[in-house]
Design a protein around this motif. Structure first.
Motif, PDB file in Angstrom:
ATOM      1  N   UNK A 173      85.772  53.361  56.172  1.00 26.61           N
ATOM      2  CA  UNK A 173      85.085  53.465  57.459  1.00 26.61           C
ATOM      3  C   UNK A 173      84.241  52.229  57.727  1.00 26.61           C
ATOM      4  N   UNK A 174      83.515  51.761  56.703  1.00 28.36           N
ATOM      5  CA  UNK A 174      82.691  50.566  56.866  1.00 28.36           C
ATOM      6  C   UNK A 174      83.551  49.336  57.155  1.00 28.36           C
ATOM      7  N   UNK A 175      84.662  49.210  56.449  1.00 32.06           N
ATOM      8  CA  UNK A 175      85.558  48.077  56.675  1.00 32.06           C
ATOM      9  C   UNK A 175      86.188  48.108  58.048  1.00 32.06           C
ATOM     10  N   UNK A 176      86.573  49.316  58.507  1.00 28.77           N
ATOM     11  CA  UNK A 176      87.183  49.454  59.831  1.00 28.77           C
ATOM     12  C   UNK A 176      86.180  49.099  60.926  1.00 28.77           C
ATOM     13  N   UNK A 177      84.953  49.549  60.820  1.00 21.55           N
ATOM     14  CA  UNK A 177      83.940  49.244  61.826  1.00 21.55           C
ATOM     15  C   UNK A 177      83.584  47.761  61.820  1.00 21.55           C
ATOM     16  N   UNK A 178      83.492  47.184  60.633  1.00 23.51           N
ATOM     17  CA  UNK A 178      83.157  45.759  60.512  1.00 23.51           C
ATOM     18  C   UNK A 178      84.271  44.892  61.079  1.00 23.51           C
ATOM     19  N   UNK A 179      85.484  45.386  61.002  1.00 19.74           N
ATOM     20  CA  UNK A 179      86.649  44.645  61.487  1.00 19.74           C
ATOM     21  C   UNK A 179      86.505  44.237  62.950  1.00 19.74           C
ATOM     22  N   UNK A 180      85.794  45.022  63.765  1.00 21.07           N
ATOM     23  CA  UNK A 180      85.688  44.734  65.193  1.00 21.07           C
ATOM     24  C   UNK A 180      84.829  43.518  65.480  1.00 21.07           C
ATOM     25  N   UNK A 181      83.969  43.136  64.536  1.00 20.09           N
ATOM     26  CA  UNK A 181      83.167  41.916  64.708  1.00 20.09           C
ATOM     27  C   UNK A 181      83.505  40.856  63.659  1.00 20.09           C
ATOM     28  N   UNK A 182      84.159  41.290  62.610  1.00 18.66           N
ATOM     29  CA  UNK A 182      84.491  40.393  61.487  1.00 18.66           C
ATOM     30  C   UNK A 182      85.858  40.819  60.962  1.00 18.66           C
ATOM     31  N   UNK A 183      86.940  40.264  61.533  1.00 19.04           N
ATOM     32  CA  UNK A 183      88.289  40.795  61.304  1.00 19.04           C
ATOM     33  C   UNK A 183      88.715  40.829  59.842  1.00 19.04           C
ATOM     34  N   UNK A 184      89.489  41.853  59.528  1.00 20.19           N
ATOM     35  CA  UNK A 184      90.137  41.953  58.217  1.00 20.19           C
ATOM     36  C   UNK A 184      91.177  40.840  58.125  1.00 20.19           C
ATOM     37  N   UNK A 185      91.080  40.010  57.090  1.00 28.30           N
ATOM     38  CA  UNK A 185      91.965  38.853  56.971  1.00 28.30           C
ATOM     39  C   UNK A 185      92.180  38.540  55.496  1.00 28.30           C
ATOM     40  N   UNK A 186      93.403  38.733  55.027  1.00 27.96           N
ATOM     41  CA  UNK A 186      93.702  38.465  53.620  1.00 27.96           C
ATOM     42  C   UNK A 186      93.661  36.985  53.297  1.00 27.96           C
ATOM     43  N   UNK A 187      94.169  36.142  54.205  1.00 29.87           N
ATOM     44  CA  UNK A 187      94.243  34.704  53.950  1.00 29.87           C
ATOM     45  C   UNK A 187      92.866  34.113  53.669  1.00 29.87           C
ATOM     46  N   UNK A 188      91.856  34.590  54.404  1.00 34.58           N
ATOM     47  CA  UNK A 188      90.479  34.132  54.195  1.00 34.58           C
ATOM     48  C   UNK A 188      89.698  35.078  53.292  1.00 34.58           C
ATOM     49  N   UNK A 189      90.309  36.215  52.948  1.00 33.70           N
ATOM     50  CA  UNK A 189      89.705  37.229  52.075  1.00 33.70           C
ATOM     51  C   UNK A 189      88.317  37.608  52.611  1.00 33.70           C
ATOM     52  N   UNK A 190      88.253  37.973  53.880  1.00 33.61           N
ATOM     53  CA  UNK A 190      86.987  38.311  54.511  1.00 33.61           C
ATOM     54  C   UNK A 190      86.346  39.528  53.847  1.00 33.61           C
ATOM     55  N   UNK A 191      85.043  39.670  54.053  1.00 34.26           N
ATOM     56  CA  UNK A 191      84.320  40.783  53.435  1.00 34.26           C
ATOM     57  C   UNK A 191      84.812  42.125  53.950  1.00 34.26           C
ATOM     58  N   UNK A 192      85.234  42.180  55.231  1.00 33.77           N
ATOM     59  CA  UNK A 192      85.809  43.416  55.757  1.00 33.77           C
ATOM     60  C   UNK A 192      87.123  43.739  55.047  1.00 33.77           C
ATOM     61  N   UNK A 193      87.882  42.702  54.677  1.00 32.96           N
ATOM     62  CA  UNK A 193      89.105  42.894  53.896  1.00 32.96           C
ATOM     63  C   UNK A 193      88.775  43.481  52.525  1.00 32.96           C
ATOM     64  N   UNK A 194      87.666  43.034  51.929  1.00 32.64           N
ATOM     65  CA  UNK A 194      87.236  43.569  50.638  1.00 32.64           C
ATOM     66  C   UNK A 194      86.957  45.064  50.748  1.00 32.64           C
ATOM     67  N   UNK A 195      86.244  45.464  51.804  1.00 33.04           N
ATOM     68  CA  UNK A 195      85.916  46.882  51.966  1.00 33.04           C
ATOM     69  C   UNK A 195      87.160  47.731  52.196  1.00 33.04           C
ATOM     70  N   UNK A 196      88.062  47.243  53.044  1.00 29.59           N
ATOM     71  CA  UNK A 196      89.293  47.988  53.308  1.00 29.59           C
ATOM     72  C   UNK A 196      90.127  48.131  52.036  1.00 29.59           C
ATOM     73  N   UNK A 197      90.272  47.043  51.295  1.00 28.35           N
ATOM     74  CA  UNK A 197      91.096  47.098  50.072  1.00 28.35           C
ATOM     75  C   UNK A 197      90.433  47.935  48.985  1.00 28.35           C
TER      76      UNK A 197
END
Length: 366
Positions: A247-271
């Motif tokens: 839930x935290x990763x999904x909500x963060x995605x709207x301002x900080x996209x989930x991105x594996x290539x850059x390994x964003x923090x939202x990607x960390x939460x989702x994974x």
């Protein structure tokens, strides 16, 4: 560093499930779709492709799941070096450093070493790799676990996620050429980048949040160890943590996209959320329901995971499968059926080799 008593069959099975897709499982969906026309197989094939930039697919989970599971083993061991004399710490440090550099070296081998051949041009080596990132994430997570309290570990994990977010958004943008990752890799990373991109998907800066993936595994491992035998508490904790993380990763995605290539923090939460969910499912199936056949199939793969990964680069399993099953495949009435047979042969050959090692207690790890 995990004793036999602390090993969980579900962890080995989940690691094997993770590597199953690496050894050829991802190639099964397309021929199955051609044979049946079922949309579920078309969807599965799509999930077996990495997301090009922003977004998430199942195949994006394979890499962070392995890092997460390396953290789980640290959490199960619950080892601390605080207060020990240097003479007792030194062997542990040497082993950790040796493992780190060995994984970096194996990563170079997996990348097929030098692009220009021998004599080697050190400037043509791609040092960044999946194995190197696994090594760094495990190494720094281990140092944090061995020297910090649980509260400090939690603070470090949160600081990594928030700090990385601020670094990426304040000093660049989330584009391939404009990201701070690209700038750091161009100025700090030795050798070449993957496909000569502006950034490397396993580059310097994006390795930092991967430490948080490992720490997520540490917290899960400690939960498993602390509530050992209490299946209800374990499952409740894993599934609740998975829900919060997703839930935290999904909500963060709207301002900080989930991105594996850059390994964003939202990607960390989702994974991490997906990893916790899978760990809970495998714990239920393997350690609670005791589905031994299910356990065995994947554990054979999971107990030699690094060897499996290297083998996909160094051995042409497709050629071997065609040599053994090519005649039968050609005789089948549909081309898709032959393709499916060859894909199954690739998986079977690797599994039989791994079973040979498993039966003899040969487990190769750095």
């Amino acid at each position: 560093m995990v004793s036999k008593k602390q090993r969980l069959a579900s962890v080995d099975a989940l690691r094997g499930f993770d590597m199953f897709w690496i050894i050829g499982g991802e190639a099964l969906f397309l021929p199955l779709f051609a044979l049946t026309g079922w949309s579920v197989f078309h969807f599965g094939h799509g999930q077996m492709q990495h997301t090009q930039w922003h977004g998430f697919s199942f195949y994006d989970l394979i890499f962070p799941l392995f890092i997460f599971l390396s953290g789980v083993t640290l959490g199960l061991a619950n080892k601390s070096l605080r207060g020990l004399p240097v003479s007792d710490r030194a062997p542990v440090y040497r082993k950790a450093v040796k493992r780190l550099f060995l994984l970096i070296l194996l990563g170079v081998v997996y990348n097929h070493g030098w692009g220009s051949g021998i004599p080697a041009d050190l400037g043509e080596v791609r040092y960044a790799s999946v194995l190197a990132r696994i090594g760094f994430a495990w190494f720094f997570a281990a140092m944090i676990v061995w020297h910090c309290t649980l509260r400090t570990q939690s603070v470090i994990a949160v600081t990594i996620l928030l700090g990385y977010w601020l670094l990426q958004t304040l000093f660049g943008n989330l584009t391939p050429e404009g990201s701070v990752n690209a700038w750091v890799d161009q100025h700090v990373l030795p050798g070449i980048t993957y496909q000569n991109r502006a950034y490397d998907p396993e580059g310097v800066l994006s390795t930092i949040p991967a430490i948080a993936n490992a720490l997520g595994g540490v917290f899960a491992g400690r939960w498993l160890a602390h509530h050992s035998g209490d299946h209800k508490a374990i499952l409740k904790g894993l599934f609740m943590a998975a829900t919060v993380s997703l839930l935290a990763g999904f909500l963060w995605h709207w301002v900080y996209p989930v991105n594996k290539e850059l390994w964003t923090s939202s990607f960390v939460l989702i994974t991490c959320g997906c990893c916790l969910l899978l760990l809970g499912i495998f714990y239920l199936v393997v350690d609670v329901w005791h589905w031994k056949r299910f356990t065995y199939i994947f554990s054979v793969i999971g107990c030699n995971a690094i060897l499996v990964y290297l083998g996909t680069s160094l051995v042409n399993w497709q050629y071997s499968s065609k040599s053994l099953f090519g005649g039968i495949a050609a005789a089948l009435p549909q081309q898709a059926a032959g393709t499916f047979l060859i894909a199954c042969g690739v998986i079977l050959l690797q599994w039989l080799v791994l079973r040979f090692l498993y039966k003899r207690g040969i487990f190769i790890s750095p």
